[in-house]
Design an enzyme around this catalytic site. Structure first.
Site, PDB file in Angstrom:
ATOM      1  N   SER A  31       0.194   3.272  -6.734  1.00 24.22           N
ATOM      2  CA  SER A  31       1.111   2.493  -5.905  1.00 24.22           C
ATOM      3  C   SER A  31       2.310   3.310  -5.436  1.00 24.22           C
ATOM      4  O   SER A  31       3.262   2.754  -4.877  1.00 24.22           O
ATOM      5  CB  SER A  31       1.598   1.273  -6.690  1.00 24.22           C
ATOM      6  OG  SER A  31       2.122   1.699  -7.928  1.00 24.22           O
ATOM      7  N   THR A 133       5.997  -0.619  -7.951  1.00 29.03           N
ATOM      8  CA  THR A 133       6.903   0.367  -7.358  1.00 29.03           C
ATOM      9  C   THR A 133       7.615   1.051  -8.505  1.00 29.03           C
ATOM     10  O   THR A 133       7.831   0.434  -9.538  1.00 29.03           O
ATOM     11  CB  THR A 133       7.939  -0.365  -6.474  1.00 29.03           C
ATOM     12  OG1 THR A 133       7.276  -0.850  -5.319  1.00 29.03           O
ATOM     13  CG2 THR A 133       9.074   0.540  -6.037  1.00 29.03           C
ATOM     14  N   THR A 151       7.657   4.154  -3.197  1.00 27.75           N
ATOM     15  CA  THR A 151       6.414   3.377  -3.255  1.00 27.75           C
ATOM     16  C   THR A 151       5.492   3.711  -2.087  1.00 27.75           C
ATOM     17  O   THR A 151       5.954   4.189  -1.047  1.00 27.75           O
ATOM     18  CB  THR A 151       6.754   1.865  -3.199  1.00 27.75           C
ATOM     19  OG1 THR A 151       5.572   1.106  -3.456  1.00 27.75           O
ATOM     20  CG2 THR A 151       7.311   1.447  -1.851  1.00 27.75           C
ATOM     21  N   ARG A 161       4.033  -1.792   8.407  1.00 27.87           N
ATOM     22  CA  ARG A 161       4.758  -2.729   7.532  1.00 27.87           C
ATOM     23  C   ARG A 161       5.673  -1.940   6.592  1.00 27.87           C
ATOM     24  O   ARG A 161       5.271  -0.949   5.989  1.00 27.87           O
ATOM     25  CB  ARG A 161       3.753  -3.561   6.728  1.00 27.87           C
ATOM     26  CG  ARG A 161       4.377  -4.542   5.724  1.00 27.87           C
ATOM     27  CD  ARG A 161       4.522  -3.932   4.351  1.00 27.87           C
ATOM     28  NE  ARG A 161       4.975  -4.906   3.349  1.00 27.87           N
ATOM     29  CZ  ARG A 161       5.374  -4.581   2.118  1.00 27.87           C
ATOM     30  NH1 ARG A 161       5.378  -3.326   1.731  1.00 27.87           N
ATOM     31  NH2 ARG A 161       5.754  -5.504   1.277  1.00 27.87           N
ATOM     32  N   THR A 184      10.718  -4.329  -7.942  1.00 30.29           N
ATOM     33  CA  THR A 184       9.293  -4.088  -7.709  1.00 30.29           C
ATOM     34  C   THR A 184       8.668  -5.402  -7.270  1.00 30.29           C
ATOM     35  O   THR A 184       9.230  -6.471  -7.505  1.00 30.29           O
ATOM     36  CB  THR A 184       8.612  -3.554  -8.989  1.00 30.29           C
ATOM     37  OG1 THR A 184       7.256  -3.201  -8.686  1.00 30.29           O
ATOM     38  CG2 THR A 184       8.595  -4.577 -10.109  1.00 30.29           C
ATOM     39  N   GLY A 185       7.511  -5.309  -6.637  1.00 27.46           N
ATOM     40  CA  GLY A 185       6.810  -6.541  -6.268  1.00 27.46           C
ATOM     41  C   GLY A 185       6.822  -6.818  -4.783  1.00 27.46           C
ATOM     42  O   GLY A 185       7.052  -5.924  -3.972  1.00 27.46           O
TER      43      GLY A 185
HETATM   44  N1  ASP Z   1       7.984  -3.470  -3.405  1.00 22.45           N
HETATM   45  C1  ASP Z   1       7.023  -2.706  -2.675  1.00 22.45           C
HETATM   46  C2  ASP Z   1       6.738  -3.321  -1.355  1.00 22.45           C
HETATM   47  O1  ASP Z   1       6.829  -4.513  -1.170  1.00 22.45           O
HETATM   48  C3  ASP Z   1       5.764  -2.428  -3.349  1.00 22.45           C
HETATM   49  C4  ASP Z   1       5.416  -3.293  -4.449  1.00 22.45           C
HETATM   50  O2  ASP Z   1       5.989  -3.171  -5.509  1.00 22.45           O
HETATM   51  O3  ASP Z   1       4.523  -4.064  -4.237  1.00 22.45           O
HETATM   52  O4  ASP Z   1       6.385  -2.565  -0.484  1.00 22.45           O
END
Ligand code: ASP
Length: 274
Positions: A31, A133, A151, A161, A184-185
């Site tokens: 990731s 991330t 990330t 995106r 993260t997320g």
């Molecule tokens: N936060 C990052 C994003 O939305 C990646 C992740 O942690 O999913 O791109």
């Protein structure tokens, strides 16, 4: 850097850059950086940002073929009058500064992407297993804070995106008078509440880092049009006193701590129970 006759990284900004470069170069981390999942077109596009104790910051987004986006973000901060470079412009800037082009799509990531295309028919469905991330915060020997976040973003996202991770205030925020936070997320949800900035502002009001992370997770859920089980996200925070905390919507995230009292400790992040 030499201090008291010992050789160590004194400056928080150097520590966070060096720290996140490790997963950026690790093909097993799917990731972040090299080995990260590509977008739905099979292109690995990287997002990163960095912020120091002077509130100086730099960011890159949708950067391709560069192994260490965090180091490009640091150069944006140090060598340009800007904060944020994206896409072709970020790549040209990196190449002008002697970064070399590298293919970041590993054979494993390519095979997984091809499988994904076949199964999902090129439609970027929400898949909450594809989020993670690396965010890192450091407090140095002089009491100064810095942070870094990097990330490859939401796996199989639409090309172009950009998530929360390279956005100062969303994926990362540092205020040297108060503390720092990183996330993260699902970036779309973190951006909506300017998540990392919100965590730092709550710490300014006296919240412990763990309480601040929890309060912003709850705010994020309240504001989101998505159902709770359609969101995954979490925050990590560190205050000026060296206290830290983290909180996530779902089980499964971890934080790594390194301090005099807790050298090299890995902990599961507390999460929202039903
Ligand atoms: N936060 C990052 C994003 O939305 C990646 C992740 O942690 O999913 O791109």
């Amino acid at each position: 850097m030499q201090k008291h006759g010992k050789c160590f990284l004194q400056v928080a900004i150097d520590a966070v850059e060096a720290g996140v470069k490790i997963p950026e170069a690790d093909p097993k981390v799917t990731s972040v950086g090299y080995g990260g999942a590509p977008d739905r077109d099979g292109r690995v596009t990287l997002d990163a940002c960095i912020m120091d104790e002077h509130a100086s910051c730099g960011a890159v987004a949708c950067l391709e073929n560069i192994l260490h986006p965090i180091s490009v973000a640091r150069l944006v901060m140090e060598k340009t009058p800007h904060v944020f470079l994206a896409g072709e412009g970020a790549l040209s800037f990196a190449l002008e500064n002697e970064f070399k082009k590298t293919n970041l799509l590993t054979p494993e990531a390519e095979a997984n992407w091809k499988k994904w295309i076949k199964e999902k028919k090129y439609i970027p469905k929400v898949d909450y297993n594809t989020h993670d991330t690396i965010g890192m915060l450091a407090l140095d020997a002089d009491g100064n804070l810095s942070g870094a976040c990097t990330t490859s973003g939401w796996a199989y996202k639409m090309h172009g995106r950009i998530g929360d991770s390279p956005i100062i205030g969303a994926g990362l925020f540092v205020d040297n008078e108060v503390g720092g936070a990183t996330s993260t997320g699902l970036g779309e949800e973190v951006i909506r509440v300017c998540g990392s900035h919100a965590v730092v502002e709550l710490m300014r009001q006296g919240y412990h880092p763990a309480e601040a992370c929890k309060a912003v997770v709850e705010r994020m859920l309240k504001k989101s049009p998505r159902k709770r089980d359609e969101i995954t996200a979490g925050f990590l925070a560190l205050n000026k006193k060296g206290e830290y905390g983290a909180y996530a919507i779902k089980k499964g995230y971890q934080i790594a701590i390194h301090s005099n009292s807790e050298p090299g400790v890995l902990k599961d992040i507390d999460f929202l129970k039903l």
